[in-house]
Design an enzyme around this catalytic site. Structure first.
Site, PDB file in Angstrom:
ATOM      1  N   GLY A  35       0.760  -1.278  -0.089  1.00 42.09           N
ATOM      2  CA  GLY A  35       0.141   0.074   0.003  1.00 42.09           C
ATOM      3  C   GLY A  35       0.835   1.216  -0.016  1.00 42.09           C
ATOM      4  O   GLY A  35       1.971   1.340  -0.465  1.00 42.09           O
ATOM      5  N   ALA A  64       1.516   2.387   9.725  1.00 42.70           N
ATOM      6  CA  ALA A  64       0.787   1.205   9.885  1.00 42.70           C
ATOM      7  C   ALA A  64      -0.557   1.430  10.129  1.00 42.70           C
ATOM      8  O   ALA A  64      -0.662   2.503  11.219  1.00 42.70           O
ATOM      9  CB  ALA A  64       1.479   0.019  10.728  1.00 42.70           C
ATOM     10  N   ILE A  85      -5.075   0.284  10.372  1.00 43.19           N
ATOM     11  CA  ILE A  85      -6.186  -0.751  10.154  1.00 43.19           C
ATOM     12  C   ILE A  85      -7.601   0.277  10.154  1.00 43.19           C
ATOM     13  O   ILE A  85      -7.356   1.108  10.690  1.00 43.19           O
ATOM     14  CB  ILE A  85      -6.236  -1.927  11.058  1.00 43.19           C
ATOM     15  CG1 ILE A  85      -6.290  -1.438  12.418  1.00 43.19           C
ATOM     16  CG2 ILE A  85      -4.962  -2.725  10.734  1.00 43.19           C
ATOM     17  CD1 ILE A  85      -6.419  -2.543  13.540  1.00 43.19           C
ATOM     18  N   MET A 130     -18.713   8.894   9.131  1.00 43.05           N
ATOM     19  CA  MET A 130     -19.618   8.138   9.665  1.00 43.05           C
ATOM     20  C   MET A 130     -19.283   6.516   9.602  1.00 43.05           C
ATOM     21  O   MET A 130     -18.637   6.224   8.493  1.00 43.05           O
ATOM     22  CB  MET A 130     -20.951   8.268   9.371  1.00 43.05           C
ATOM     23  CG  MET A 130     -21.444   8.083   7.815  1.00 43.05           C
ATOM     24  SD  MET A 130     -23.126   8.450   7.478  1.00 43.05           S
ATOM     25  CE  MET A 130     -23.862   7.145   8.202  1.00 43.05           C
ATOM     26  N   GLY A 131     -19.450   5.491  10.519  1.00 41.65           N
ATOM     27  CA  GLY A 131     -18.876   4.229  10.280  1.00 41.65           C
ATOM     28  C   GLY A 131     -17.602   4.067  10.650  1.00 41.65           C
ATOM     29  O   GLY A 131     -16.921   3.111  10.664  1.00 41.65           O
ATOM     30  N   GLN A 132     -16.760   5.337  11.266  1.00 40.26           N
ATOM     31  CA  GLN A 132     -15.539   5.238  11.533  1.00 40.26           C
ATOM     32  C   GLN A 132     -15.038   6.168  12.751  1.00 40.26           C
ATOM     33  O   GLN A 132     -13.989   6.786  12.629  1.00 40.26           O
ATOM     34  CB  GLN A 132     -14.517   5.673  10.399  1.00 40.26           C
ATOM     35  CG  GLN A 132     -14.449   4.817   9.023  1.00 40.26           C
ATOM     36  CD  GLN A 132     -13.317   5.257   8.237  1.00 40.26           C
ATOM     37  OE1 GLN A 132     -13.011   6.277   8.121  1.00 40.26           O
ATOM     38  NE2 GLN A 132     -12.882   4.117   7.722  1.00 40.26           N
ATOM     39  N   TYR A 135     -11.704   5.138  13.925  1.00 46.12           N
ATOM     40  CA  TYR A 135     -10.657   5.550  13.083  1.00 46.12           C
ATOM     41  C   TYR A 135     -10.553   6.719  13.172  1.00 46.12           C
ATOM     42  O   TYR A 135      -9.623   7.436  13.150  1.00 46.12           O
ATOM     43  CB  TYR A 135     -10.873   4.951  11.509  1.00 46.12           C
ATOM     44  CG  TYR A 135      -9.741   5.131  10.373  1.00 46.12           C
ATOM     45  CD1 TYR A 135      -8.890   4.386  10.279  1.00 46.12           C
ATOM     46  CD2 TYR A 135     -10.128   6.321   9.642  1.00 46.12           C
ATOM     47  CE1 TYR A 135      -7.955   4.183   9.373  1.00 46.12           C
ATOM     48  CE2 TYR A 135      -9.057   6.567   8.842  1.00 46.12           C
ATOM     49  CZ  TYR A 135      -7.946   5.636   8.483  1.00 46.12           C
ATOM     50  OH  TYR A 135      -7.210   5.913   7.368  1.00 46.12           O
ATOM     51  N   TYR A 163      -8.639   9.949  -0.298  1.00 47.88           N
ATOM     52  CA  TYR A 163      -8.610   8.429  -0.797  1.00 47.88           C
ATOM     53  C   TYR A 163      -7.667   8.230  -1.754  1.00 47.88           C
ATOM     54  O   TYR A 163      -7.517   8.750  -2.788  1.00 47.88           O
ATOM     55  CB  TYR A 163     -10.179   8.229  -1.534  1.00 47.88           C
ATOM     56  CG  TYR A 163     -11.338   8.140  -0.481  1.00 47.88           C
ATOM     57  CD1 TYR A 163     -11.539   6.906  -0.116  1.00 47.88           C
ATOM     58  CD2 TYR A 163     -11.849   9.334  -0.136  1.00 47.88           C
ATOM     59  CE1 TYR A 163     -12.505   6.945   0.817  1.00 47.88           C
ATOM     60  CE2 TYR A 163     -13.162   9.343   0.818  1.00 47.88           C
ATOM     61  CZ  TYR A 163     -13.347   7.856   1.437  1.00 47.88           C
ATOM     62  OH  TYR A 163     -14.263   8.090   2.091  1.00 47.88           O
TER      63      TYR A 163
HETATM   64  N1  LIG Z   1      -5.684   4.171   1.494  1.00 49.42           N
HETATM   65  C1  LIG Z   1      -6.208   5.297   1.895  1.00 49.42           C
HETATM   66  O1  LIG Z   1      -7.011   5.655   1.156  1.00 49.42           O
HETATM   67  C2  LIG Z   1      -5.805   5.810   2.991  1.00 49.42           C
HETATM   68  C3  LIG Z   1      -6.323   7.299   3.264  1.00 49.42           C
HETATM   69  C4  LIG Z   1      -5.914   7.999   4.167  1.00 49.42           C
HETATM   70  C5  LIG Z   1      -4.972   7.238   5.434  1.00 49.42           C
HETATM   71  N2  LIG Z   1      -4.592   6.298   5.164  1.00 49.42           N
HETATM   72  C6  LIG Z   1      -3.515   5.393   6.136  1.00 49.42           C
HETATM   73  O2  LIG Z   1      -2.491   5.295   5.391  1.00 49.42           O
HETATM   74  C7  LIG Z   1      -1.764   4.333   6.112  1.00 49.42           C
HETATM   75  C8  LIG Z   1      -1.476   3.170   5.087  1.00 49.42           C
HETATM   76  O3  LIG Z   1      -2.756   2.670   4.223  1.00 49.42           O
HETATM   77  P1  LIG Z   1      -2.825   1.555   3.202  1.00 49.42           P
HETATM   78  O4  LIG Z   1      -4.301   1.869   2.505  1.00 49.42           O
HETATM   79  O5  LIG Z   1      -1.691   1.708   2.503  1.00 49.42           O
HETATM   80  O6  LIG Z   1      -3.091   0.213   4.036  1.00 49.42           O
HETATM   81  P2  LIG Z   1      -2.543  -1.276   3.723  1.00 49.42           P
HETATM   82  O7  LIG Z   1      -2.827  -1.246   2.229  1.00 49.42           O
HETATM   83  O8  LIG Z   1      -4.047  -1.997   4.396  1.00 49.42           O
HETATM   84  O9  LIG Z   1      -1.287  -1.622   4.469  1.00 49.42           O
HETATM   85  C9  LIG Z   1      -1.561  -1.400   5.811  1.00 49.42           C
HETATM   86  C10 LIG Z   1       0.063  -1.849   6.124  1.00 49.42           C
HETATM   87  O10 LIG Z   1       0.036  -1.573   7.578  1.00 49.42           O
HETATM   88  C11 LIG Z   1       0.661  -2.842   8.239  1.00 49.42           C
HETATM   89  N3  LIG Z   1       0.050  -3.148   9.700  1.00 49.42           N
HETATM   90  C12 LIG Z   1      -1.245  -3.227   9.858  1.00 49.42           C
HETATM   91  N4  LIG Z   1      -1.410  -3.260  11.203  1.00 49.42           N
HETATM   92  C13 LIG Z   1      -0.110  -3.250  11.664  1.00 49.42           C
HETATM   93  C14 LIG Z   1       0.195  -3.311  12.950  1.00 49.42           C
HETATM   94  N5  LIG Z   1      -0.405  -3.769  14.036  1.00 49.42           N
HETATM   95  N6  LIG Z   1       1.807  -3.612  13.088  1.00 49.42           N
HETATM   96  C15 LIG Z   1       2.511  -3.432  11.966  1.00 49.42           C
HETATM   97  N7  LIG Z   1       2.224  -3.198  10.981  1.00 49.42           N
HETATM   98  C16 LIG Z   1       0.743  -3.227  10.362  1.00 49.42           C
HETATM   99  C17 LIG Z   1       0.355  -4.024   7.102  1.00 49.42           C
HETATM  100  O11 LIG Z   1       0.968  -5.223   7.401  1.00 49.42           O
HETATM  101  P3  LIG Z   1       0.551  -6.669   6.632  1.00 49.42           P
HETATM  102  O12 LIG Z   1       0.714  -6.445   5.219  1.00 49.42           O
HETATM  103  O13 LIG Z   1       1.302  -7.557   7.309  1.00 49.42           O
HETATM  104  O14 LIG Z   1      -0.956  -6.746   7.032  1.00 49.42           O
HETATM  105  C18 LIG Z   1       0.286  -3.212   5.857  1.00 49.42           C
HETATM  106  O15 LIG Z   1       1.970  -3.149   5.576  1.00 49.42           O
HETATM  107  C19 LIG Z   1      -2.853   3.678   7.181  1.00 49.42           C
HETATM  108  O16 LIG Z   1      -2.297   4.357   8.458  1.00 49.42           O
HETATM  109  C20 LIG Z   1      -3.949   4.341   6.789  1.00 49.42           C
HETATM  110  O17 LIG Z   1      -4.938   4.330   7.676  1.00 49.42           O
HETATM  111  C21 LIG Z   1      -4.837   5.419   3.920  1.00 49.42           C
END
Ligand SMILES: NC(=O)c1ccc[n+]([C@@H]2O[C@H](COP(=O)([O-])OP(=O)(O)OC[C@H]3O[C@@H](n4cnc5c(N)ncnc54)[C@H](OP(=O)(O)O)[C@@H]3O)[C@@H](O)[C@H]2O)c1
Length: 241
Positions: free
Chosen positions: A13, A83, A85, A142-144, A147, A179
């Site tokens: 990601g 990291a 979730i 909403m729903g979060q 988070y 997003y």
């Molecule tokens: N995607 C979006 O649109 C978006 C928007 C706003 C903010 N964000 C934020 O951006 C960050 C990355 O999001 P993403 O979409 O790239 O997420 P993702 O694709 O789900 O990847 C999440 C990463 O975090 C790791 N991770 C999850 N729980 C962990 C834990 N307890 N300890 C260590 N590593 C952990 C996962 O490891 P595994 O591979 O081993 O599961 C994975 O490497 C997050 O903080 C998310 O909240 C994302």
């Protein structure tokens, strides 16, 4: 000597894009992950970036993991707390477990990762801490409730710690992605994406992980030494603070 950067959730990601961009910018990079060994090993093979498995919600696991990274690569100069979730549910249906998992990973994880590194950064008079928050921590969603609370907490953490680190050469900043087209978002049904989500984004598309990674590379650089306690909103114009 290359600086050392540690990226939590750095194997896929947004985190993977951050790890790759920091490596391309000349850093020695370590990518942490939680449990998806297959993805982590494929990432390591593809990029040559070493991967380290531990859970950021566990303080001792973070301290031990950081010690291993520092033994392998050198003292950590740049920490990217990426990291995260989701455990979404409307509040009336949200369980204590859904609340707790998100708070302990997305908020307490920042304490667990930053605290073991902080004294060393203070002693050396240099550090960069970059926290990946979210648009939903700024505006609520909403729903979060879990988070949004955790991600808003990340912004308070950033601002408080920035004040403590400033005189010691440590900057602490946050990025709030909107997003971004990762698996987390692409898992949303296409109809919902096209009819409900993308129309809310003035630039008319999802963001790319590399667009967040470039913000991180800038905040990590010496050029960004006067920027601390700030929040970069990278959301295609969807929300202005
Ligand atoms: N995607 C979006 O649109 C978006 C928007 C706003 C903010 N964000 C934020 O951006 C960050 C990355 O999001 P993403 O979409 O790239 O997420 P993702 O694709 O789900 O990847 C999440 C990463 O975090 C790791 N991770 C999850 N729980 C962990 C834990 N307890 N300890 C260590 N590593 C952990 C996962 O490891 P595994 O591979 O081993 O599961 C994975 O490497 C997050 O903080 C998310 O909240 C994302």
């Amino acid at each position: 000597m290359s600086r050392v950067a540690l990226v939590t959730g750095g194997s896929r990601g947004i985190g993977a894009a951050i790890s790759v961009a920091l490596k391309a910018a000349g850093y020695k990079v370590a990518a942490n992950y939680a449990g998806n060994d297959e993805k982590a090993q494929a990432f390591k093979q593809e990029t040559g970036i070493p991967v380290y498995k531990w859970d950021v919600s566990n303080y001792q696991a973070c301290a031990d993991g950081i010690a291993q990274v520092e033994a392998d690569l050198g003292l950590v100069d740049v920490l990217v707390n990426n990291a995260g979730i989701t455990r979404d549910a409307m509040f009336h249906k949200m369980t204590p477990e859904q609340w707790g998992e998100v708070i302990s990973t997305n908020l307490t994880g920042l304490f667990n990762m930053t605290h073991p590194l902080w004294s060393g950064m203070r002693d050396r008079g240099f550090g960069r801490v970059i926290n990946i928050s979210s648009i939903n921590g700024q505006k609520g969603q909403m729903g979060q409730a879990n988070y949004s609370a955790a991600k808003a907490g990340d912004l308070g953490f950033t601002k408080a710690l920035a004040q403590e680190g400033a005189a010691k050469g440590i900057t602490v900043n946050a990025i709030c992605p909107g997003y971004i087209g990762t698996e987390m978002v692409r898992a949303v049904p296409e109809k919902v994406l096209n009819e409900r989500i993308i129309p809310q984004i003035p630039v008319g598309r999802l963001g790319e992980p590399e667009e967040i990674a470039r913000c991180v590379v800038f905040l990590a650089s010496d050029d960004a030494g006067f920027i601390t306690g700030s929040t970069i909103s990278a959301n295609g114009g969807q929300f202005f603070v």
